[in-house]
Design a protein around this motif. Structure first.
Motif, PDB file in Angstrom:
ATOM      1  N   VAL B  74       0.803  -1.186  -0.223  1.00  0.00           N
ATOM      2  CA  VAL B  74       0.054  -0.109  -0.181  1.00  0.00           C
ATOM      3  C   VAL B  74       1.023   1.264   0.030  1.00  0.00           C
ATOM      4  O   VAL B  74       0.738   2.147  -0.630  1.00  0.00           O
ATOM      5  CB  VAL B  74      -1.008   0.018   1.346  1.00  0.00           C
ATOM      6  CG1 VAL B  74      -1.843   1.137   0.990  1.00  0.00           C
ATOM      7  CG2 VAL B  74      -1.807  -1.217   1.319  1.00  0.00           C
ATOM      8  N   LEU B  80      -5.593  -2.795  -2.790  1.00  0.00           N
ATOM      9  CA  LEU B  80      -6.726  -3.629  -3.095  1.00  0.00           C
ATOM     10  C   LEU B  80      -8.094  -3.441  -2.222  1.00  0.00           C
ATOM     11  O   LEU B  80      -7.975  -3.170  -1.220  1.00  0.00           O
ATOM     12  CB  LEU B  80      -6.262  -5.048  -2.676  1.00  0.00           C
ATOM     13  CG  LEU B  80      -7.282  -6.214  -2.812  1.00  0.00           C
ATOM     14  CD1 LEU B  80      -7.943  -6.640  -4.216  1.00  0.00           C
ATOM     15  CD2 LEU B  80      -6.814  -7.610  -2.155  1.00  0.00           C
ATOM     16  N   PRO B  82     -10.945  -5.288  -1.163  1.00  0.00           N
ATOM     17  CA  PRO B  82     -11.404  -6.935  -1.062  1.00  0.00           C
ATOM     18  C   PRO B  82     -12.749  -7.244  -1.472  1.00  0.00           C
ATOM     19  O   PRO B  82     -13.657  -6.145  -1.382  1.00  0.00           O
ATOM     20  CB  PRO B  82     -10.659  -7.005   0.234  1.00  0.00           C
ATOM     21  CG  PRO B  82     -10.717  -5.932   1.143  1.00  0.00           C
ATOM     22  CD  PRO B  82     -10.887  -4.884   0.185  1.00  0.00           C
ATOM     23  N   ARG B  86     -15.026  -5.724   3.441  1.00  0.00           N
ATOM     24  CA  ARG B  86     -14.281  -6.223   4.522  1.00  0.00           C
ATOM     25  C   ARG B  86     -14.078  -4.547   5.399  1.00  0.00           C
ATOM     26  O   ARG B  86     -12.842  -4.164   5.505  1.00  0.00           O
ATOM     27  CB  ARG B  86     -12.872  -6.484   4.227  1.00  0.00           C
ATOM     28  CG  ARG B  86     -13.080  -8.000   3.499  1.00  0.00           C
ATOM     29  CD  ARG B  86     -13.542  -9.131   4.529  1.00  0.00           C
ATOM     30  NE  ARG B  86     -12.202  -9.217   5.378  1.00  0.00           N
ATOM     31  CZ  ARG B  86     -11.411 -10.503   5.032  1.00  0.00           C
ATOM     32  NH1 ARG B  86     -11.565 -10.831   3.856  1.00  0.00           N
ATOM     33  NH2 ARG B  86     -10.522 -10.411   5.823  1.00  0.00           N
ATOM     34  N   LEU B  87     -15.011  -3.939   5.629  1.00  0.00           N
ATOM     35  CA  LEU B  87     -14.958  -2.680   6.216  1.00  0.00           C
ATOM     36  C   LEU B  87     -14.891  -3.097   7.734  1.00  0.00           C
ATOM     37  O   LEU B  87     -14.914  -4.166   8.169  1.00  0.00           O
ATOM     38  CB  LEU B  87     -16.113  -1.597   6.139  1.00  0.00           C
ATOM     39  CG  LEU B  87     -16.435  -1.369   4.648  1.00  0.00           C
ATOM     40  CD1 LEU B  87     -17.723  -0.599   4.474  1.00  0.00           C
ATOM     41  CD2 LEU B  87     -15.352  -0.251   4.424  1.00  0.00           C
ATOM     42  N   PHE B  88     -14.346  -1.916   8.503  1.00  0.00           N
ATOM     43  CA  PHE B  88     -14.240  -2.168   9.992  1.00  0.00           C
ATOM     44  C   PHE B  88     -15.697  -1.894  10.583  1.00  0.00           C
ATOM     45  O   PHE B  88     -15.744  -0.624  10.754  1.00  0.00           O
ATOM     46  CB  PHE B  88     -13.234  -1.116  10.545  1.00  0.00           C
ATOM     47  CG  PHE B  88     -11.898  -1.873   9.962  1.00  0.00           C
ATOM     48  CD1 PHE B  88     -11.305  -2.840  10.378  1.00  0.00           C
ATOM     49  CD2 PHE B  88     -11.249  -1.011   8.913  1.00  0.00           C
ATOM     50  CE1 PHE B  88      -9.937  -3.245   9.634  1.00  0.00           C
ATOM     51  CE2 PHE B  88     -10.129  -1.428   8.533  1.00  0.00           C
ATOM     52  CZ  PHE B  88      -9.546  -2.585   8.883  1.00  0.00           C
ATOM     53  N   GLU B  95     -14.040   7.030  10.043  1.00  0.00           N
ATOM     54  CA  GLU B  95     -12.726   6.359  10.526  1.00  0.00           C
ATOM     55  C   GLU B  95     -12.251   5.439   9.709  1.00  0.00           C
ATOM     56  O   GLU B  95     -10.940   5.364   9.329  1.00  0.00           O
ATOM     57  CB  GLU B  95     -13.317   5.863  11.934  1.00  0.00           C
ATOM     58  CG  GLU B  95     -13.532   6.751  13.008  1.00  0.00           C
ATOM     59  CD  GLU B  95     -13.990   5.906  14.392  1.00  0.00           C
ATOM     60  OE1 GLU B  95     -13.422   6.079  15.342  1.00  0.00           O
ATOM     61  OE2 GLU B  95     -14.879   5.258  14.121  1.00  0.00           O
ATOM     62  N   LEU B  98     -10.232   7.401   7.284  1.00  0.00           N
ATOM     63  CA  LEU B  98      -9.051   8.000   7.705  1.00  0.00           C
ATOM     64  C   LEU B  98      -8.161   6.840   7.758  1.00  0.00           C
ATOM     65  O   LEU B  98      -6.865   7.109   7.818  1.00  0.00           O
ATOM     66  CB  LEU B  98      -9.352   8.628   9.079  1.00  0.00           C
ATOM     67  CG  LEU B  98      -9.704   9.967   9.011  1.00  0.00           C
ATOM     68  CD1 LEU B  98     -10.483  10.482  10.492  1.00  0.00           C
ATOM     69  CD2 LEU B  98      -9.112  11.042   8.408  1.00  0.00           C
ATOM     70  N   LEU B  99      -8.495   5.570   7.972  1.00  0.00           N
ATOM     71  CA  LEU B  99      -7.491   4.386   8.074  1.00  0.00           C
ATOM     72  C   LEU B  99      -6.838   4.499   6.872  1.00  0.00           C
ATOM     73  O   LEU B  99      -5.585   3.894   6.692  1.00  0.00           O
ATOM     74  CB  LEU B  99      -8.410   3.134   8.426  1.00  0.00           C
ATOM     75  CG  LEU B  99      -8.571   2.993   9.855  1.00  0.00           C
ATOM     76  CD1 LEU B  99      -9.566   1.765  10.115  1.00  0.00           C
ATOM     77  CD2 LEU B  99      -7.181   2.762  10.791  1.00  0.00           C
ATOM     78  N   THR B 102      -3.103   5.939   6.657  1.00  0.00           N
ATOM     79  CA  THR B 102      -2.129   5.409   7.489  1.00  0.00           C
ATOM     80  C   THR B 102      -0.512   5.234   7.043  1.00  0.00           C
ATOM     81  O   THR B 102       0.227   5.887   7.354  1.00  0.00           O
ATOM     82  CB  THR B 102      -2.339   3.908   7.893  1.00  0.00           C
ATOM     83  OG1 THR B 102      -3.713   3.886   8.562  1.00  0.00           O
ATOM     84  CG2 THR B 102      -1.211   3.496   8.709  1.00  0.00           C
ATOM     85  N   ARG B 144     -12.007   4.140   0.820  1.00  0.00           N
ATOM     86  CA  ARG B 144     -10.753   3.848   1.942  1.00  0.00           C
ATOM     87  C   ARG B 144      -9.344   3.611   1.093  1.00  0.00           C
ATOM     88  O   ARG B 144      -8.431   4.032   1.548  1.00  0.00           O
ATOM     89  CB  ARG B 144     -11.349   2.669   2.661  1.00  0.00           C
ATOM     90  CG  ARG B 144     -10.209   2.405   3.925  1.00  0.00           C
ATOM     91  CD  ARG B 144     -10.713   1.311   4.688  1.00  0.00           C
ATOM     92  NE  ARG B 144     -10.940  -0.032   3.781  1.00  0.00           N
ATOM     93  CZ  ARG B 144     -11.455  -1.117   4.264  1.00  0.00           C
ATOM     94  NH1 ARG B 144     -11.819  -1.327   5.743  1.00  0.00           N
ATOM     95  NH2 ARG B 144     -11.452  -2.247   3.601  1.00  0.00           N
TER      96      ARG B 144
END
Ligand SMILES: Nc1ncnc2c1ncn2[C@@H]1O[C@H](COP(=O)(O)OP(=O)(O)OP(=O)(O)O)[C@@H](O)[C@H]1O
Ligand SMILES: [Mg+2]
Lengths: 301, 240
Positions: B74, B80, B82, B86-88, B95, B98-99, B102, B144
């Motif tokens: 990354v 990718l 996915p 596959r979110l948090f 949020e 914002l991830l 990183t 994201r």
């Protein structure tokens, strides 16, 4: 009666302090660190050594061992936990159990069987009290309770509102996907272990300030931390804080009922919560559950 | 830009991807096509560093990245999205976005630009992503990934579970990336859309690449045949 309750809450502050590191590590890394109590005792000895050798205040010594314990946490993660977690769920439990025994025995060899305390280095503070409504409240236990609130509140704020906290939560939730958004899970695990060990350093010091410790005192500290974590529910740090207070109150009720009942009262409360958590919807214990229920009712009305 | 040679990825003894080679140039838009279980997701996850590679090589921007971790990739500019988003789920849209910052890659993407690109997210900014609709979740997942300002964006099953209208919206937003020169590799089940949207189609069957052509040089029929593995049997019929 009122006095016992107040003393119990103050003691609960210590339990919350020792439990928050254990719960943090469990939440973030899914590891139950059975060496938790022994590492706290190790910290207490380190603080004692520095305080004694350099004639410092224990409050200064603890600041000096914070970085030492952080490095120990990082090494613990890199050298032991990282490898152990690859071997399944049971291996980290076994390895940290082994580590606890090793630490206990090394401490015994080094420092012998005598109990020690940090309170002689505190001067007047070790017995000074506030008088509130006719109750005598020790300054030191109040300091420990406030420390617990500050540390748990601080960790909670870090987890919620900082980039590091978000990365820690994301890694705990789904490590594979965390990697795909660019989070270095290894770095995060190392930092988390370091943070947990810093709380361990502080709780070990708190134990030494409040009373005495010896080389084999790690086991009971682990037990208190574990009981407080289970009672409070490992999912939130404020829950763990409440768990510590409830544990201490149960212990003092036990002691009121029978002179030998102090520990039994705590174990009893722990078992009640353990079984309730296993057999009922675990949500029932969280504040959020009841708040959302109220919201639903209000929305419906 | 992205080059894969002789890639093998296994689950235990099972070879989910076998001897796959492909080359994708800067600015290419490539559709990866194949039936369920063909090994598309496995291939993409292996490229992105989320699955161990058994043998073969992957290189990105002329560097070997065969054993590079997903987070390091990354950082180098390969993201990718996915399959299954596959979110948090216990974090808010903001949020999650914002991830994506990183790795701190510089570029044009900011939170505000994501909200401008996906206007349906604006009123959901502070909602937990677990409570969003499929389209909103997909937009968050793409957003994201974009927040890391990727040079190469890989999207696995962009349109899965979305209504046709929402799929159009999502594609319209990916379309704007084309102009920025972003390299795009995506999995699309809708053949017509894949042909229309991309420069090139790669079709996988049982872990192998069975077709790799510019979309101008192929058609729906040829891809469908490759998709079901009918080519050989047609030859057999002809020879009989
Ligand atoms: N975690 C896993 N363990 C074992 N086998 C797996 C795993 N994931 C996928 N497989 C198998 O690998 C093969 C390829 O799966 P993959 O998910 O890559 O296919 P796909 O082309 O993405 O399919 P879909 O269109 O359903 O997403 C399938 O046969 C699948 O059953
Ligand atoms: Mg797939």
């Amino acid at each position: 009666m009122m006095n016992s309750l107040v003393q119990a809450i103050l003691l609960g502050g210590y339990y919350a302090l020792i439990a928050c590191g254990l719960a943090f590590m469990f939440q973030v890394m899914r590891i139950i660190n059975l060496a938790h109590g022994s590492l706290a005792i190790l910290s207490a000895y380190l603080v004692w050594e520095i305080t004694d050798a350099l004639a410092l205040s224990p409050f200064i010594s603890v600041l000096m061992i914070l970085p030492i314990m952080a490095i120990i946490g990082l090494l613990l993660q890199r050298v032991i936990l990282e490898r152990a977690t690859k071997g399944g769920e049971l291996l980290p439990v076994l390895t940290t159990f082994g580590l606890a025994i090793v630490i206990d025995n090394l401490l015994f060899q080094q420092f012998g069987a005598n109990t020690r305390s940090l309170s002689p280095y505190l001067g007047d503070l070790s017995w000074e009290s506030y008088e509130v409504f006719g109750l005598w409240i020790g300054k030191l236990p109040v300091i420990v309770l406030i420390t617990a609130i500050v540390i748990i509140g601080g960790l909670d704020l870090i987890l919620r509102f900082t980039p590091l906290g978000r990365q820690i939560r994301a890694t705990a939730f789904d490590p594979d996907t965390a990697g795909l958004v660019g989070i270095d899970a290894r770095k995060i695990a190392g930092i988390s272990a370091a943070i947990a060990m810093m709380t361990v350093a502080i709780s070990g010091t708190a134990l030494g300030l409040r009373g005495t410790f010896d080389a084999y005192a790690g086991g009971p500290q682990l037990l208190f931390a574990f009981e407080a974590t289970i009672i409070g529910g490992a999912s939130s740090l404020w829950g763990v804080f409440m768990g510590g207070i409830i544990l201490a109150i149960a212990q003092s009720i036990g002691a009121l009922i029978h002179p030998q009942g102090f520990l039994l009262g705590g174990h009893f409360m722990f078992l009640i919560f353990l079984f309730a958590r296993i057999y009922f919807n675990r949500d029932v214990f969280s504040l959020k559950h009841w708040l959302s229920k109220r919201n639903e009712k209000e929305n419906a009305a | 830009m992205l080059s894969v040679s002789n890639l093998d990825v296994r689950y235990g003894q099972f070879r989910a991807v076998q001897g796959v080679s492909m080359n994708i140039d800067q600015g290419d838009i490539v559709s990866l096509i194949g039936a369920n279980g063909a090994g598309k997701s496995t291939l993409l996850r292996a490229i992105a560093g989320a699955l161990p590679i058994h043998s073969g090589r992957v290189s990105f921007k002329q560097h070997d990245v065969t054993t590079t971790s997903s987070s390091a990739l990354v950082k180098q500019g390969l993201s990718l999205v996915p399959e299954g988003r596959r979110l948090f789920a216990d974090m808010t849209v903001e949020e999650n976005l914002l991830l994506g910052t990183t790795v701190k890659r510089s570029g044009d993407w900011s939170i505000e630009r994501i909200f401008a690109t996906f206007p349906n997210l604006v009123k959901r900014r502070h909602a937990k992503t677990g409570n969003l609709s499929g389209g909103e979740q997909q937009a968050t997942a793409i957003g994201r990934a974009l927040m890391s300002n990727p040079d190469c964006l890989i999207l696995d099953e962009v349109s899965l579970g979305l209504s046709p209208l929402v799929v159009d919206q999502v594609y319209a937003s990916i379309d704007s990336l084309k102009d920025a020169g972003t390299t795009i590799l995506l999995v699309e089940q809708d053949l017509e859309r894949a042909i229309r949207f991309s420069h090139r189609a790669i079709c996988m069957l049982e872990g192998k690449i069975v077709l790799d052509k510019l979309t101008n040089d192929t058609n729906k029929e040829e891809i469908t045949h490759a998709y079901f593995g009918l080519q050989q049997s047609k030859h057999q019929e002809a020879s009989q």
